[in-house]
Write a protein that holds these residues in place. Structure first.
Motif, PDB file in Angstrom:
ATOM      1  N   HIS A   1       7.840  90.783  70.236  1.00 38.11           N
ATOM      2  CA  HIS A   1       8.429  90.118  71.405  1.00 38.11           C
ATOM      3  C   HIS A   1       8.545  91.083  72.585  1.00 38.11           C
ATOM      4  CE1 HIS A   1       9.410  86.479  69.155  1.00 38.11           C
ATOM      5  NE2 HIS A   1       9.791  87.270  68.170  1.00 38.11           N
ATOM      6  N   PRO A   2       7.436  91.437  73.208  1.00 33.21           N
ATOM      7  CA  PRO A   2       7.450  92.447  74.279  1.00 33.21           C
ATOM      8  C   PRO A   2       8.331  92.093  75.471  1.00 33.21           C
ATOM      9  CG  PRO A   2       5.192  91.941  73.586  1.00 33.21           C
ATOM     10  CD  PRO A   2       6.084  90.964  72.896  1.00 33.21           C
ATOM     11  N   LYS A   3       8.461  90.806  75.792  1.00 31.08           N
ATOM     12  CA  LYS A   3       9.114  90.435  77.056  1.00 31.08           C
ATOM     13  C   LYS A   3      10.609  90.735  77.093  1.00 31.08           C
ATOM     14  CE  LYS A   3       9.396  85.690  75.490  1.00 31.08           C
ATOM     15  NZ  LYS A   3       8.814  84.369  75.653  1.00 31.08           N
ATOM     16  N   TYR A   4      11.226  91.013  75.950  1.00 31.48           N
ATOM     17  CA  TYR A   4      12.665  91.274  75.940  1.00 31.48           C
ATOM     18  C   TYR A   4      13.019  92.717  76.313  1.00 31.48           C
ATOM     19  CZ  TYR A   4      12.928  86.779  73.573  1.00 31.48           C
ATOM     20  OH  TYR A   4      12.813  85.447  73.270  1.00 31.48           O
ATOM     21  N   PHE A   5      12.004  93.538  76.581  1.00 31.58           N
ATOM     22  CA  PHE A   5      12.252  94.965  76.764  1.00 31.58           C
ATOM     23  C   PHE A   5      11.923  95.431  78.176  1.00 31.58           C
ATOM     24  CE2 PHE A   5      11.546  94.085  72.352  1.00 31.58           C
ATOM     25  CZ  PHE A   5      12.644  94.704  71.766  1.00 31.58           C
ATOM     26  N   LYS A   6      12.717  96.365  78.649  1.00 27.16           N
ATOM     27  CA  LYS A   6      12.479  96.954  79.970  1.00 27.16           C
ATOM     28  C   LYS A   6      11.168  97.728  79.979  1.00 27.16           C
ATOM     29  CE  LYS A   6      14.220 100.872  81.345  1.00 27.16           C
ATOM     30  NZ  LYS A   6      15.162 101.951  81.659  1.00 27.16           N
ATOM     31  N   ASP A   7      10.918  98.478  78.894  1.00 26.32           N
ATOM     32  CA  ASP A   7       9.709  99.305  78.799  1.00 26.32           C
ATOM     33  C   ASP A   7       9.164  99.181  77.376  1.00 26.32           C
ATOM     34  OD1 ASP A   7       7.740 101.225  78.792  1.00 26.32           O
ATOM     35  OD2 ASP A   7       8.939 102.763  79.787  1.00 26.32           O
ATOM     36  N   TYR A   8       8.407  98.098  77.167  1.00 23.34           N
ATOM     37  CA  TYR A   8       7.871  97.838  75.832  1.00 23.34           C
ATOM     38  C   TYR A   8       6.912  98.943  75.389  1.00 23.34           C
ATOM     39  CZ  TYR A   8       5.305  95.554  72.047  1.00 23.34           C
ATOM     40  OH  TYR A   8       4.720  95.265  70.839  1.00 23.34           O
TER      41      TYR A   8
END
Length: 418
Positions: free
Chosen positions: A258-265
Motif C-alpha cells: 500500500h504505497p499511497k499511505y506513506f510520505k516516502d514509500y
C-alpha cells in the motif's frame, strides 16, 4: 446529534464513542484496555449499530470490534491497510489472550468480511450521516473522521500527529467549520524532543554500540514504530547490519502492498530491502551474538521475540537496549527503565547492558495538540479524551481559557447533545 462516550475517557485504552442522528447510530472505534485481563468499553446492543468506523489498527481502538459480529454482519469502515493490520494484531491478540476474550477467530473473520474500505479524502453516506475521512498521521492507514447530520459537523481526531515523521505525512487540519470536536490528549502536558536531534542522537548511540562489537536491541511496536526506526537508520546512513523480527515482519508485508499511505514509500522499501528478516529460532540465537542492530516487538517487552533477545543482550556491557516507545506502568519495559532490571524465570536480575530511551512518539505533543485546536473554525463544543485524567482535565481547561470554546473531559457513560 447525540454523543455517548463508552470508553477511552480520562484513560488511554478502550476508545469507543456512539454518535446518533435520526435512525442511525455509528460507533467511532471500539477498543480494549490491555491489563492482565482485557477490559472493554461500555456495552451497546449490536442491533442499534448501523456501522463501525475504525480510525486505525491499534488494539485500544480496534480490539473490541469483533464482538459486534458474533450474530450480526455490521459494516466496518476503515482504510484497506487498517483492515490488514487489524487482522494481524487481533489474530495475535487472540493467540495471547483468547481465554479472556468474548469472541473467537471466526468473529474476526466475520468482521473482515463486513469491511467497507475507505480512503483519505473520501466522503460516504452512511444512513443519516455524511462521513468524510482525512489523514491522521498517527500510524500507516490511520484516519480522522468528520460526521455531518442535522446541519452539524463533528470531528473525531482519533490518535493524531500534527508533525510529519520519516514514515508519514502530518495530519490534515483543514477541517472547516465545526460544531463539535472529540480530540485526544495522550501527551497534552508534554513537549516532545526536537525530532532531527533525537534521530541523530539515537543513530549515533546505535552506531557506537555496533562499533565496539555489541548488539543494540531496539524493542519496538510491530505496526509503525518498527518501520519508523529502520527508516531513521537508513536516512542517517547507518552502515551496519540491521535485523528485524516478530510480528513486524507481517506488518512489513502489508505495508509494502500500500504505497499511497506513506510520505516516502521509496525510503520504506529501501530500508526494508536492506534489513534482514529473522524467521526462525536458529537465526535468533545466531543474530543475538553479532555486532548489529535488532528491531523487534514487543515494544514494552510484553512477550514477542524481544522478550527472548532482552535476556541475552542484558548480560553484556558491550550491548545496549534502546527503548523507543512509551512504557506503560507495570510492563517489563517500564520495570527495565525504572530499575534497570529484567525478570528472568520470575526473578529480577540487574541489566549490565547500556540502557537508553528515545521517545519517537506517533502522537501529537502539547504543542501539536494546541496547533490542531487552533486550526479549528467555528465555535465548537470540545470533548477531550484518550489521555490520563490530569491531561484530559488540563487540556480542556486550556481550550476554555485560551480559545474560548466550551470544553469538557467526559466520563464513560455520559451523553451529550450537539
Amino acid at each position: 446529534m447525540k454523543l455517548r462516550f463508552l470508553g477511552g475517557t480520562r484513560e488511554v485504552g478502550r476508545s469507543a464513542i456512539a454518535v446518533s442522528s435520526g435512525n442511525t447510530t455509528l460507533l467511532l472505534d471500539y477498543g480494549v484496555l490491555i491489563n492482565r485481563e482485557p477490559e472493554f468499553p461500555l456495552h451497546i446492543p449490536p442491533k442499534e449499530v448501523a456501522g463501525i468506523i475504525l480510525t486505525h489498527a491499534h488494539l485500544d481502538h480496534s480490539g473490541g470490534a469483533p464482538i459486534f459480529h458474533i450474530r450480526r454482519r455490521i459494516p466496518v469502515y476503515a482504510t484497506r491497510l487498517t483492515f490488514e493490520l487489524t487482522r494481524i494484531l487481533i489474530k495475535d491478540f487472540l493467540k495471547l489472550s483468547g481465554y479472556y476474550l468474548p469472541y473467537e477467530y471466526a468473529e474476526l473473520e466475520s468482521m473482515l468480511r463486513s469491511a467497507v474500505p475507505v480512503e483519505c479524502g473520501e466522503t460516504l453516506r452512511i444512513g443519516d450521516f455524511k462521513v468524510t475521512f482525512i489523514e491522521a498521521g498517527h500510524i500507516p492507514g490511520s484516519i480522522q473522521v468528520i460526521l455531518e447530520a442535522e446541519g452539524k459537523r463533528i470531528l473525531y481526531t482519533g490518535d493524531v500527529n500534527a508533525y510529519e515523521t520519516r514514515l508519514l505525512r502530518a495530519a490534515d487540519t483543514d477541517y472547516g467549520e465545526l460544531s463539535a470536536v472529540i480530540v485526544e490528549s495522550t501527551y497534552a502536558n508534554e513537549e516532545h524532543p526536537e525530532r532531527l536531534k533525537l534521530e541523530e542522537e539515537f543513530v549515533g548511540r546505535v552506531r557506537e554500540v555496533v562499533e565496539r562489537g555489541g548488539t543494540a536491541l531496539i524493542p519496538a511496536f510491530s505496526v509503525g514504530r518498527s518501520q519508523e526506526v529502520i527508516c531513521i537508520l537508513e536516512s542517517h546512513g547507518f552502515e551496519y547490519p540491521v535485523f528485524m523480527d516478530g510480528l513486524a515482519l507481517e506488518a512489513n508485508e502489508a505495508m509494502l502492498n500500500h504505497p499511497k499511505y506513506f510520505k516516502d514509500y521509496d525510503l520504506l522499501r529501501k530500508a526494508l530491502e536492506k534489513t534482514r528478516w529473522i524467521n526462525c529460532w536458529r537465526e535468533r540465537r545466531q543474530t543475538v551474538k553479532k555486532p548489529c542492530a535488532i528491531v523487534s516487538p514487543a515494544g514494552m517487552l510484553v512477550g514477542g521475540a524481544a522478550a527472548f533477545y532482552v535476556e541475552k543482550v542484558a548480560k553484556n556491557p558491550r550491548n545496549a537496549i534502546f527503548l523507543v516507545s512509551y512504557q506503560i506502568p507495570g510492563t517489563p519495559g517500564r520495570f527495565l527503565l525504572e530499575e534497570k532490571k529484567i525478570y528472568v524465570n520470575g526473578k529480577p536480575k540487574p541489566v549490565e547492558a547500556e540502557l537508553g530511551y528515545f521517545h519517537f512518539s506517533s502522537h501529537a505533543d502539547g504543542a501539536g495538540l494546541r496547533k490542531i485546536m487552533k486550526a479549528v473554525k467555528g465555535n465548537p463544543k470540545v470533548f477531550v479524551v484518550h489521555g490520563n485524567r490530569e491531561n484530559c482535565l488540563q487540556f480542556s481547561e486550556w481550550i476554555r481559557d485560551e480559545l474560548g470554546f466550551w470544553a469538557e473531559a467526559p466520563e464513560a457513560g455520559e451523553t451529550y447533545t450537539i
